[in-house]
Motif scaffolding. Structure first.
Motif, short mmCIF file in Angstrom:
data_model
loop_
_atom_site.label_atom_id
_atom_site.label_comp_id
_atom_site.label_asym_id
_atom_site.label_seq_id
_atom_site.Cartn_x
_atom_site.Cartn_y
_atom_site.Cartn_z
N ILE A 17 0.47 -1.12 0.03
CA ILE A 17 -0.28 -0.05 0.16
C ILE A 17 0.67 0.93 -0.32
O ILE A 17 1.19 1.06 1.39
N LEU A 18 0.77 2.38 -1.37
CA LEU A 18 2.20 3.05 -1.45
C LEU A 18 1.44 4.32 -1.52
O LEU A 18 0.11 3.88 -3.02
N GLN A 28 -2.35 6.24 7.37
CA GLN A 28 -3.69 6.90 8.41
C GLN A 28 -4.75 7.13 6.63
O GLN A 28 -4.17 7.77 6.53
N VAL A 29 -5.46 6.11 6.79
CA VAL A 29 -6.46 6.32 5.47
C VAL A 29 -7.97 6.49 5.66
O VAL A 29 -8.21 6.19 6.69
N VAL A 30 -8.09 7.36 4.87
CA VAL A 30 -10.04 7.83 5.35
C VAL A 30 -10.88 7.02 3.83
O VAL A 30 -9.78 7.56 3.11
N PHE A 31 -11.28 6.68 3.74
CA PHE A 31 -12.31 5.78 3.43
C PHE A 31 -13.93 6.38 3.81
O PHE A 31 -14.45 6.76 4.57
N ILE A 32 -14.34 7.30 2.00
CA ILE A 32 -15.86 7.93 2.05
C ILE A 32 -16.48 7.11 1.79
O ILE A 32 -16.72 6.86 -0.11
N GLN A 33 -17.06 6.85 1.79
CA GLN A 33 -18.86 6.09 1.29
C GLN A 33 -19.71 6.72 0.64
O GLN A 33 -19.82 8.17 1.08
N CYS A 34 -20.80 6.47 -0.61
CA CYS A 34 -21.47 7.11 -0.62
C CYS A 34 -20.75 8.83 -1.89
O CYS A 34 -21.30 9.70 -1.21
N VAL A 35 -19.88 8.31 -2.08
CA VAL A 35 -19.54 9.57 -2.75
C VAL A 35 -20.51 9.28 -4.16
O VAL A 35 -19.45 8.84 -5.14
N LYS A 114 -0.12 15.68 3.98
CA LYS A 114 -1.49 15.55 4.47
C LYS A 114 -2.42 15.62 4.21
O LYS A 114 -2.72 17.25 2.99
N ILE A 115 -3.64 15.57 3.57
CA ILE A 115 -4.75 15.54 3.91
C ILE A 115 -6.33 15.60 4.69
O ILE A 115 -6.44 14.77 5.09
N GLN A 127 -17.38 17.18 15.69
CA GLN A 127 -16.98 17.16 14.24
C GLN A 127 -15.41 17.14 13.89
O GLN A 127 -15.24 16.64 15.73
N VAL A 128 -15.33 15.98 13.04
CA VAL A 128 -14.70 15.60 13.50
C VAL A 128 -13.05 16.25 12.41
O VAL A 128 -13.94 16.43 10.96
N GLU A 129 -12.13 16.15 12.51
CA GLU A 129 -10.82 16.60 11.74
C GLU A 129 -9.89 15.33 11.45
O GLU A 129 -8.86 14.74 12.82
N ILE A 130 -9.78 14.72 10.70
CA ILE A 130 -8.32 14.07 10.47
C ILE A 130 -7.83 14.18 9.25
O ILE A 130 -7.79 14.30 8.26
N GLU A 131 -6.01 14.24 9.96
CA GLU A 131 -5.61 14.71 8.86
C GLU A 131 -4.35 12.83 8.15
O GLU A 131 -3.82 11.88 9.18
N ALA A 132 -4.94 12.80 6.96
CA ALA A 132 -4.91 11.82 6.26
C ALA A 132 -3.63 11.40 5.56
O ALA A 132 -3.46 12.75 4.79
N ASP A 133 -3.07 10.30 5.68
CA ASP A 133 -1.84 9.71 3.96
C ASP A 133 -3.11 9.57 3.28
O ASP A 133 -2.36 10.02 1.65
N LEU A 134 -3.96 9.42 2.87
CA LEU A 134 -4.58 9.02 1.86
C LEU A 134 -5.78 8.74 1.64
O LEU A 134 -6.15 8.20 3.45
#
Length: 301
Positions: A17-18, A28-35, A114-115, A127-134
């Motif tokens: 996983i790169l 840290q990976v964030v998956f967003i559903q229902c896009v 970061k994203i 409210q949530v704030e996450i610094e994601a790498d992917l």
């Protein structure tokens, strides 16, 4: 689909996983559903069905490959209809430690490498704030471009999203209204692999049943055009769901064109009677249901 390739041993990274941008391993990976799915403002109000299970699988694959990494999932609700599906989803949460956040993402922006993903957790009201790498998006499953044009050529029905429609949801789930055309897979709607395989088996069985006969039988109730009264408006051709109506030229003995009339191909006609109801000159009738026959029934009663 891109993340699936990253996790595959035969993929471009050999299963590691790169990040595609710089080749670093994301912690840290964030998956967003229902896009796009279930979004009426985007014109796609349906659920894409497969995303919840694929995302759960991807969180597990990520945890197996990046042991010190953390997966987050923003979701509206988990839809897991299938044998063992709910247990699989719970395993991703309880055993593989994927953090599911029920809520929508409001904004994403870049901060250094970061994203930053901003959203809300409606279960606890914060409210949530996450610094994601992917960030991985579960985008809507949509029909292939040009699916509507193919349906028009084949004379089969399709819905407003350009998914093909079956003849009957329960009685004929793999058959089209046009005889001899069968459906299997995601052309009919979003489907996962087990549903697709089951439907493909059913379609193959229908084809085998068709080929096993030396002669084919058709429904005797088909439309027939009275060429004497047909004015060639072809209103019937526009409404025919089976694509059974063609244009026929009437010529005299010298070969001169007299007029064009409608012609019903009896091998394709389904006998629905829509053309008979539409014809302004009343020159189309169903065999077995002509005006004379109907009047004779009424008089007999």
């Amino acid at each position: 689909m891109t993340f699936e390739r990253l996790a595959s041993a035969s993929g471009p990274t050999g299963g590691k996983i790169l990040r595609p941008s710089d080749g670093k391993e994301p912690k840290q990976v964030v998956f967003i559903q229902c896009v796009g799915s279930r979004a009426r403002e985007k014109g796609i109000s349906y659920c894409s069905k497969v995303c919840c299970m694929y995302t759960a699988k991807h969180t597990m694959l990520y945890h197996h490959k990046v042991h010190d990494g953390q997966a987050y999932v923003f979701f509206m609700d988990a839809r897991t209809p299938g044998k063992g599906y709910d247990e699989f989803w719970r395993r991703a949460v309880e055993e593989e430690e994927a953090v599911y956040i029920r809520g929508m993402v409001s904004r994403m922006y870049q901060r250094g490498d970061k994203i930053v993903v901003m959203g809300s957790d409606i279960q606890v009201g914060v409210q949530v704030e996450i610094e994601a790498d992917l960030v991985v998006l579960a985008t809507a499953v949509q029909p292939q471009d040009g699916a509507d044009l193919l349906a028009q050529k084949l004379g089969i029905s399709y819905d407003k999203y350009n998914f093909y429609s079956e003849a009957h949801a329960k009685l004929k789930p793999v058959e089209c209204a046009t005889a001899g055309i069968y459906l299997a897979g995601a052309c009919q709607g979003p489907k996962d692999i087990p549903d697709t395989v089951s439907q493909a088996s059913a379609a193959a069985a229908k084809v085998m049943t068709l080929f096993a006969k030396d002669k084919l039988e058709r429904d005797p109730v088909v439309a027939k055009v009275n060429e004497k009264y047909c004015v060639g408006c072809f209103a019937c051709k526009k409404v025919c769901a089976y694509g059974a109506i063609e244009e026929k030229e009437i010529r005299d003995r010298q070969g001169n064109l007299v007029k064009k009339v409608a012609y019903v191909n009896p091998g394709v006609c389904g006998g629905c009677g829509t053309c008979q109801a539409t014809c302004p000159s009343k020159s189309i009738e169903l065999d077995g249901y002509t005006d004379e026959q109907i009047m004779a029934m009424i008089e007999a009663l």
